[in-house]
Every structure is written in structure tokens, then in C-alpha cells.
Scaffold this active site. Structure first.
Site, PDB file in Angstrom:
ATOM      1  N   GLU A 129       0.824  -1.207   0.000  1.00  0.00           N
ATOM      2  CA  GLU A 129       0.000   0.000   0.000  1.00  0.00           C
ATOM      3  C   GLU A 129       0.862   1.263   0.000  1.00  0.00           C
ATOM      4  OE1 GLU A 129      -3.059   0.048  -0.540  1.00  0.00           O
ATOM      5  OE2 GLU A 129      -3.838  -1.917   0.049  1.00  0.00           O
ATOM      6  N   ASP A 276      -4.384  -9.704  -8.631  1.00  0.00           N
ATOM      7  CA  ASP A 276      -4.811  -8.784  -9.689  1.00  0.00           C
ATOM      8  C   ASP A 276      -3.695  -7.941 -10.313  1.00  0.00           C
ATOM      9  OD1 ASP A 276      -4.514  -7.480  -7.269  1.00  0.00           O
ATOM     10  OD2 ASP A 276      -6.465  -6.502  -7.288  1.00  0.00           O
ATOM     11  N   GLU A 370     -18.417  -6.336  -2.329  1.00  0.00           N
ATOM     12  CA  GLU A 370     -17.044  -6.843  -2.229  1.00  0.00           C
ATOM     13  C   GLU A 370     -16.927  -8.246  -2.791  1.00  0.00           C
ATOM     14  OE1 GLU A 370     -13.681  -5.209  -0.278  1.00  0.00           O
ATOM     15  OE2 GLU A 370     -14.744  -4.681  -2.122  1.00  0.00           O
ATOM     16  N   GLU A 388     -12.272   0.283  -9.477  1.00  0.00           N
ATOM     17  CA  GLU A 388     -11.856  -0.587 -10.582  1.00  0.00           C
ATOM     18  C   GLU A 388     -12.874  -0.636 -11.718  1.00  0.00           C
ATOM     19  OE1 GLU A 388      -9.302  -1.411  -7.255  1.00  0.00           O
ATOM     20  OE2 GLU A 388     -11.503  -1.393  -7.396  1.00  0.00           O
ATOM     21  N   THR A 474      -1.339   1.152 -10.871  1.00  0.00           N
ATOM     22  CA  THR A 474      -2.548   0.517 -10.361  1.00  0.00           C
ATOM     23  C   THR A 474      -3.342   1.452  -9.459  1.00  0.00           C
ATOM     24  OG1 THR A 474      -3.366  -1.559  -9.403  1.00  0.00           O
ATOM     25  CG2 THR A 474      -1.522  -0.473  -8.275  1.00  0.00           C
TER      26      THR A 474
END
Length: 881
Positions: A129, A276, A370, A388, A474
Site C-alpha cells: 500500500e 490482480d 465486495e 476498478e 494501479t
């Protein structure tokens, strides 16, 4: 503009709020009508609330209108690992302000970051993160800061302060890479690093694949901005290790891996949470850095994803060792990024299908839960305002220009305003079914959601820079494409083009293209796309001069890649661009041609009797097999490539000629064998190991000339299927096949005659015939209504050296459907099929013994398989809990 003012005056109380709102006069536009996200000044309105109520905290708590400071609020577990007391949301949103054309506000925000942010806090943070949000935010801010400085109006005082902070943070993350594998620890203490008593971290053993594989863009950009190579080296080593640890049979990776041993801890695989962005960064690392290895790896993984995980329009997790076995019956919301990645790959159709499936879930629940089931029921009800789906919507609109995606964007904005907007911002949904809120607004909401929605509706004149000169990380941070040219000046842009074409035979498929500028006029390139042949050394030399290189893919195609900086001269680079444009046009033209369905090659002679059906690629010329079938014995042509006059016409006359792919056009092969008297032709791929199981349907194109003179049918077999026929010829000499649009019923009359003959001459019977007869009796016991020819298990045919689990006569989509419906039983059959076959040494009275002896597995192997299945189902149960 007046309508916007009227809208804002109606929806906000007080002149101060209106003053903040007016800053957003370039608000998101839908068609000709301005739609203000939040109706209160959009991003700047909430940035103002952030600065007033939360700064310098990491996040804004929109329900209680205060900042979230780690340690002061109740712990939320791993979610809090993103917080490092470094003004997370402000850093994460820097380049968003420039995208929104708020350069003055950006300049003020940069000054605040430089003045107030401390990166030396005694706090344990997530490496993943912190990299994508903070390091990426600093690098994105630096990228647009130097762009604005070059324009000459803003940021004239800027001297790389954000880059200096990024380098400082990069060094603080490096201790995490102190492992034998090169995979980073999942957490690190910003002040004390790892392992020391003060660090309070460094004992972990596992990390997720995305956590270790989503570093290369930020770390490589940091290295190339600063000239310090260590960051890129560490990120590359982590990626290399993950690639080496992929499951070699399926080419998939698991969700969680041991950072010391490299063993997979969680062996399920998908494109959502935990994996991902690993796939995303492989492709984008190629785009940004120009390293062909990243593209090759991505293509390998992508083929595996489309074979096992993609069950259109669904994307379901599978087991890496048993990829035909689904690991779960639900999907998580993070996979919504995948259609956007498919757009970058150039695979538009499945992107559209999956995006539409996700949109239907949103229309049912207002937001993407989710996790949700295959029938769109809620599995996990939270929705933290993830971006996303908006990201994929933006990329699909850019690729297609379809206004439908503007409608989708409008729905997203309306739902955010209606259900998530609260007095101090936008609140995450605690439960999409009830509409309840959570006092949470993650930094990615402003960093990504606002950015993608603004870009979706923005016109070119709304932007202060060309967004096409940057690639999105991302976290949607902007990194300039010119970074691929280390030590080049900032004005040096990296022009990149990617194009995939069918090797040797002119059938082209567009994979991914970015053209910096159009060269619609001017001199023609020295090589025309329609004349290009990948086997011609002169053509390859011309391409090299133009900065175009080739990558040979496993399915027999070659990928054309152009880097303008590698061309011999600027004129050669322009020639290369023109050539790539021609290739794109040729691809587009061929894509518009009729797409033919797959055909079938059915072996009808003894001892097969039609039970072996091979999926074949059609030809865009010759006899139409949907109207007429062709049956005959096969013979190998000489020369085997069929590219010159056939020297054994007596062998191929009135037969179906076998040829090898390559050296000339398909139409030329057809004309040569037709002249020799053949009644049909089968071209066998020369790419070792290629198979219809893994490669997309192949169509043989013409040679650009009139092909009406070709009257015989032509079919294409991949290498593995072609070898089945070649092995049958070596075993039986006379092999008869049927070329058709679909498999026909087995030749029962011939089969019965063979059985009677076998009974009369049983003392002369060969072991192989016994096996075949027993197989027939087994097949005849199948329930009525099932077509035994749909899926043929070749382990029952001892004369054939089959390494395929099954061969289907139907097209690829139905074949995939059949496999997934078969589920566990099909997987077990696959494992048996892949076992080496041994010839029976002695005849026995029981033909079933002959048949099954070839499939016996050691008890230890069977128990190991059972244990692995039990482990997999236990993991599924754990996931459900």
C-alpha cells in the site's frame, strides 16, 4: 456555466461552500450537460473538507467530519496498514488535481506535502500500500510538476522536492527485500526497518502475489528518475522469482506465497484480490520499460487465464495444480479492473462481456459488493467505493468510443450522489443491501474514482496536458512513457507499438497499439504490411532498421514491437510507424471478414471408427465443408511443406494430402496438391507442442489474390492434433479421415464388420485390436442422448501416443463449457490421460485388463491427489467463513 452555478446555488447553503464549488467549474460533463459529482464542487469541495477537518491525518472520516489518525481510532486490522501518519490522502491525490486542471491548488498541495509530511515515523506499514499510494503519489506528483514547470507558468520554483521524498521513502522500503527469495516482507517499520525489537515486524513468512509483484512501475520509475538502479533491481528480482514459481503445467500463480521457501501457501488462482495487479504490472512494465520479457510472461499468463479462469462472462478462481477445478463459486470486486487490462492487451470482446456482467450486478445492488455469486447475489455486502469498475469503463470508452459507456459513467455518478454522499464527503457502504454507511473514505476514492470519471467525460480541451504521454499505475498515478529511455531529456517521448500477426501466412491480429502521431501521408515504407513474411530474412533486416522487433509466441504467432528510439534514423522510425499503421489496417480489414466456425477431422478407419475427432481450423478458400464433406485416405506430400510442385503425385492422387505449415502461403500449398490430384489437404502446424486446447481457433487466409481456382477443402491442425494422424499412419499405414463441418456418427457398419472378422480370426488378433474392441463395448454402454463423439478420451486408443486429455469436435467455447461442467471427474480423467502409456506385454483373456492396465496409478499418487483435493476444499471452506 450559468446552469452549473444555478445547480450549485440550489444544492449548497452559504457563500463559502459556493466559493469552493465554483473552483470545479470544469466539472464532469455528460453529453452537453454538466454533471457535478457531489453537486458541491466535486473533488475540490471534498479536498477543502479534508484540509479543514482532517489535515494532516491520513484519511477523512466523512460521517464524523474528522481525520483518521492511526492509534486514536479503533483498529481495523490490516486495513490500517495503509496509514503511516504521512498525509496519505493528500499525497495520493496530487496528480488528480492536475488532471482536473487545478494547477494552482496542486501547487499549494505540493508545498503542504514538502512542508509538513514526515516519512520517518515509528509505525509499521504495508509495503504494497505504501508503494502504490505514497511512493506512487510522490512520483506522480513529481511527473506532473516537471511537466507544468516545462510549460513555464506554474511550479517554476520546483526543484525535485517530491522526488527527493520519494527516494527517501524508497530507501525505507528496501529492508523489506532482505529475504533469500527476493520477495519482500509484507510490512516494514518506516523508522526501524525490520527484525529489531523496535520494528515490531519482520516475523511474517507469507505475502500475496500482488503484494510482491506490484512494485516494478514505481521502483523502476524511481530508479530512472534518480539514476539509482537498486530500486528497479530489487523489484525485477521479485518479479523474476514469482515467474519461476508459477505452476508450470497451468502457468498460473497462487494467491499467497512463502517469502523464504517460495512454496505456495494458497493454491487458488484468479484475477481478483491477492493476484490482480501482478498481471497488470507485467503488461504495463513492458509498456513503460520496453522489456520484451515482461510481455512474454504476461502473454503466457493471459493464455492460461483465458483457458482456465475465464468462463465468459464470469471469472472464477481455480486451483493452480488442477485448473479445471473451480476453487469457489463467487467473485470479488477487485477483478473489475480486468476488462480495462484486456483493453490494453487488445482483447476487446471478452472485456465487453465481463464489464457488462459487472454492470448488471451494479444495477441490481447500486454498487459492486465486495463479493458476489455467479447468480449476482451478495456474498460480502461491503463496498468501500472501489474505483476498478470506473477504470474499466473509461478504458472501454477510449477503445470503442461507444456512448453506452458514458451512460454507465452517468449511472455511477448518480449512485454516488444518491447513496454515498454525506455532509463531509462520500462514505463507504457498510451493506449495499440496506444502504448503511461506514465512517470511511479511502484515499483511492479521490486518487482513482474522481480521476477516471473526470477523464471519461473530459474533452481534449479540458486537459492541460496529453494523457496519452503517461501510463497509469494501479493507483492511477501518472508515469511518463519517456522513462523507457534512460538518461534522455524530458522532451524525448517513447513511441511504442505492439502488433501480433500470424507467422508466415499473413493472418494478423491486433494486440495492442499506441501511435504517438499519425503519418497518414508521405512516402510509403520500404516494406508493405501485406508483403511481410516473418520467415524472410530480408524482411527481418528491414524491420530491424525501422526499430521493429519480433517476439515468437508459443501459439505460432509473432508479435511485432516497435520502439522508435531503436530505429537506425528518424526517417527509418517514421517508416516503422507507417508499416505498423498498415499492419493495423490490414488487421482491421481481416477482422471484418467472415469468421468461420471450427471444422472437424474425424478418423473413420480401423480401429478408430470415428471415435477420434480433431478440432481443425477452417480455410477462407476452397470447398465449403458446411455443404459438402470429403472422405478419403491420407498421404504425406513431398515436399512436406507443399510449397513447390508435388514430387509424389501418385501417392496423393485421390487422397487427402498432409503438409507442414510454413515457407509459403496456404493458398499456394492448396494449388500444388490440387494439381497433383489430391481431393483435400490438411496443414499441420510446425510449432512444436501447439494444440487447439490452448491456442485460439486458427483460420487459413488467402494470399490476397483470387482463390476461386481452389476447389478442394483445406483444414489446419495444430501440432498435437496433427501428430495423432501421423502416429496413426506409422501404426496402420492406411488411415482414412472425414473432413466435415462437424463430426458424424461412428461408422457402425464398418465397426460391426470388424468385430465379426475379429471373432472369426481371434487367434490372429493383435493386443491393440482387443483394446479397441473393449473400448467400443464400453462406449456402447453410455446413456442414450449423449454423443460419445463430442469428447474423445485418447487414453483408450493404445496405438495413438496421445498426451491430450480430450479432443472436442465442438467449437472452443462449447469445449470449455463441457470441461467445466465435468468439473472434478473431468480433472481426474485428465490426470489419468497424461500418464505415460505402456504397451501390454502379454495377452489376457479379459480385454478390460488390457484397457485399464495402462491407467493404473500408484496408491501413493492417488492418496496424494486426494490429500490435495481435501486441502483445496478446506481452503474453500475457510474462504467462505
Amino acid at each position: 456555466m450559468q446552469s452549473l452555478v444555478h445547480l450549485l446555488q440550489e444544492t449548497q447553503d452559504g457563500p463559502q461552500v459556493f466559493k469552493l464549488s465554483i473552483y470545479f467549474r470544469d466539472a464532469i460533463k455528460y453529453s452537453k450537460t454538466i454533471v457535478s459529482l457531489g453537486r458541491g464542487g466535486g473533488a475540490l469541495y471534498y479536498m477543502a473538507w479534508l484540509l479543514e477537518h482532517a489535515y494532516p491525518a491520513d484519511e477523512l472520516m466523512p460521517l464524523t467530519c474528522r481525520g483518521r489518525v492511526r492509534g486514536r481510532e479503533p483498529s481495523r486490522g490490516d486495513v490500517d496498514d495503509a496509514l503511516g501518519k504521512f498525509s496519505l490522502t493528500l499525497i495520493d491525490t496530487l496528480d488528480t488535481l492536475v488532471v482536473l486542471n487545478k494547477t494552482k491548488e496542486f501547487e499549494d498541495a505540493v508545498k503542504n506535502v514538502i512542508k509538513d509530511v514526515n516519512l520517518d515515523n515509528d509505525i509499521v506499514v504495508s509495503v504494497f500500500e505504501t508503494n502504490i499510494r505514497v511512493l506512487g503519489g510522490l512520483l506522480g506528483g513529481h511527473s506532473v510538476a516537471i511537466m507544468l514547470k516545462e510549460k513555464g507558468e506554474y511550479m517554476q520554483w520546483y526543484s525535485g522536492e517530491l522526488l527527493h521524498m520519494a527516494k527517501q521513502l524508497g530507501y525505507k522500503l528496501l529492508p523489506a527485500f532482505n529475504t533469500t527469495s527476493g520477495l519482500p516482507y509484507p510490512r516494514v517499520n518506516l523508522k526501524f526497518g525490520l527484525r529489531s525489537p523496535e520494528a515490531r515486524t519482520g516475523t511474517e513468512t507469507d505475502t500475496c502475489t500482488a503484494c510482491a509483484g506490484t512494485l516494478i512501475l514505481e521502483f523502476a520509475a524511481l530508479s530512472r528518475f534518480t539514476g539509482t538502479s537498486i530500486f528497479e533491481e530489487y523489484a525485477r528480482k521479485a518479479l523474476d522469482f514469482l515467474w519461476e514459481k508459477r505452476q508450470r503445467n497451468s502457468n498460473l500463480v497462487g494467491v499467497t506465497i512463502n517469502i523464504h521457501t517460495g512454496d505456495w501457501v494458497r493454491k487458488d488462482s484468479g484475477v481478483g484480490a491477492g493476484i490482480d495487479s501482478y498481471y497488470e504490472y507485467l503488461l504495463k512494465a513492458y509498456v513503460l520499460l520496453g522489456d520484451d520479457r515482461f510481455l512474454e510472461r504476461f502473454n503466457t499468463h493471459y493464455d492460461a487465464i483465458m483457458r482456465y479462469i475465464s468462463q465468459p462472462p464470469l471469472l472464477l478462481d481455480v486451483h493452480i495444480h488442477k485448473p479445471m477445478l473451480n476453487a469457489r463459486t463467487w467473485m470479488d470486486s477487485l477483478l473489475a479492473f480486468f476488462p480495462g487490462l484486456q483493453v490494453l492487451k487488445g482483447d476487446i470482446r471478452p472485456a465487453i462481456e465481463t464489464h457488462e456482467m459487472l454492470y448488471q450486478v451494479i444495477k441490481k445492488h447500486n454498487f459492486l459488493p465486495e463479493a458476489f455469486t455467479t447468480d449476482f447475489r451478495v456474498h460480502w455486502a461491503q463496498h468501500p467505493l472501489r474505483p476498478e469498475f470506473a477504470e474499466s469503463t473509461y478504458f472501454l470508452y477510449k477503445a470503442t468510443g461507444d456512448p453506452y459507456y458514458l451512460e454507465v459513467g452517468k449511472t455511477l455518478i448518480e449512485n454516488l450522489n444518491k447513496y454515498a454522499r454525506v455532509p463531509c464527503g462520500f462514505a463507504a457502504m457498510k451493506d449495499v443491501r440496506t444502504g448503511s454507511h461506514e465512517d470511511r473514505m479511502d484515499s483511492f476514492f479521490l486518487a482513482e474514482m474522481f480521476k477516471y470519471l473526470y477523464l471519461l467525460f473530459a474533452d481534449k480541451e479540458d486537459m492541460v496536458f496529453d494523457i496519452e504521454d503517461y501510463i497509469f499505475t494501479t493507483e492511477a498515478h501518472l508515469l511518463p512513457l519517456w522513462l523507457s529511455t534512460t538518461n534522455q531529456t524530458m522532451s524525448k517521448k517513447n513511441t511504442w507499438n505492439v502488433h501480433t500477426v500470424e507467422d508466415r501466412n499473413g493472418l494478423a491480429h491486433l494486440s495492442c497499439v499506441k501511435l504517438e502521431e499519425s503519418f497518414g501521408s508521405g512516402p510509403k515504407p520500404p516494406l508493405r504490411a501485406r508483403d511481410f513474411m516473418a520467415s524472410n530474412p530480408e524482411h527481418l533486416e528491414i524491420l530491424k532498421k525501422m526499430g521493429v522487433s519480433l517476439i515468437h509466441l508459443k501459439d505460432g504467432r509473432v508479435q511485432l514491437v516497435q520502439h522508435a528510439i531503436q530505429a537506425a534514423s528518424s526517417l527509418d522510425a517514421e517508416d516503422g510507424l507507417r508499416f505498423m499503421q498498415e499492419m493495423i489496417e490490414l488487421s482491421s480489414q481481416q477482422q471484418k471478414e467472415q469468421q468461420l466456425p471450427p471444422r472437424a477431422v474425424q478418423i473413420v478407419s480401423h480401429p478408430f471408427f470415428g471415435r477420434v475427432v480433431l478440432t481443425a481450423g477452417p480455410a477462407q478458400f476452397g470447398m465449403d465443408l458446411s455443404k459438402h464433406n470429403t472422405r478419403g485416405f491420407v498421404a504425406t506430400s513431398k515436399p512436406y511443406n507443399g510449397c513447390s510442385e508435388i514430387t509424389n503425385p501418385e501417392a496423393v492422387k485421390e487422397k487427402i494430402a498432409l503438409m507442414q505449415r510454413g515457407q509459403c502461403m496456404f493458398a499456394e500449398k492448396a494449388r500444388n496438391i490440387q494439381k497433383a490430384g489430391a481431393i483435400g489437404g490438411i496443414v499441420i502446424d510446425d510449432n512444436e507442442g501447439s494444440s487447439s486446447d490452448t491456442a485460439p481457433l486458427f483460420q487459413m487466409a488467402g494470399d490476397g489474390k483470387n482463390t476461386d481456382d481452389i476447389k478442394i477443402p483445406m483444414l489446419f491442425l495444430f501440432n498435437k492434433e496433427g501428430n495423432i494422424i501421423l502416429d496413426a499412419i506409422r501404426e496402420y499405414e492406411s488411415v482414412e479421415v472425414l473432413l466435415s463441418d462437424k463430426a458424424k456418427d461412428r461408422d457402425l457398419e464398418m465397426e460391426n464388420m470388424d468385430q465379426k472378422s475379429s471373432e472369426n480370426d481371434s487367434h490372429k488378433q493383435r493386443p491393440e485390436e482387443t483394446s479397441a474392441s473393449q473400448d467400443l463395448s464400453l462406449a456402447s454402454q453410455e446413456p442414450e442422448g449423449e454423443e460419445s463423439s463430442d469428447v474423445t478420451h485418447l487414453d483408450s486408443l493404445s496405438p495413438v501416443d496421445a498426451d491430450s486429455d480430450s479432443i472436442s469436435i465442438s467449437n472452443q467455447e462449447s469445449c470449455i463449457t463441457e470441461i467445466h461442467e465435468a468439473n472434478v471427474q473431468e480433472t481426474e480423467s485428465t490426470e489419468l490421460d497424461n500418464q505415460p502409456q505402456e504397451q501390454s506385454q502379454t495377452e489376457t483373456d479379459s480385454s478390460s485388463n488390457v484397457n485399464w492396465d495402462n491407467k493404473v496409478q500408484p496408491m501413493e499418487s492417488i492418496l496424494a491427489d486426494w490429500n490435495e483435493d481435501i486441502e483445496a476444499f478446506e481452503m474453500m471452506e475457510k474462504d467462505e467463513l
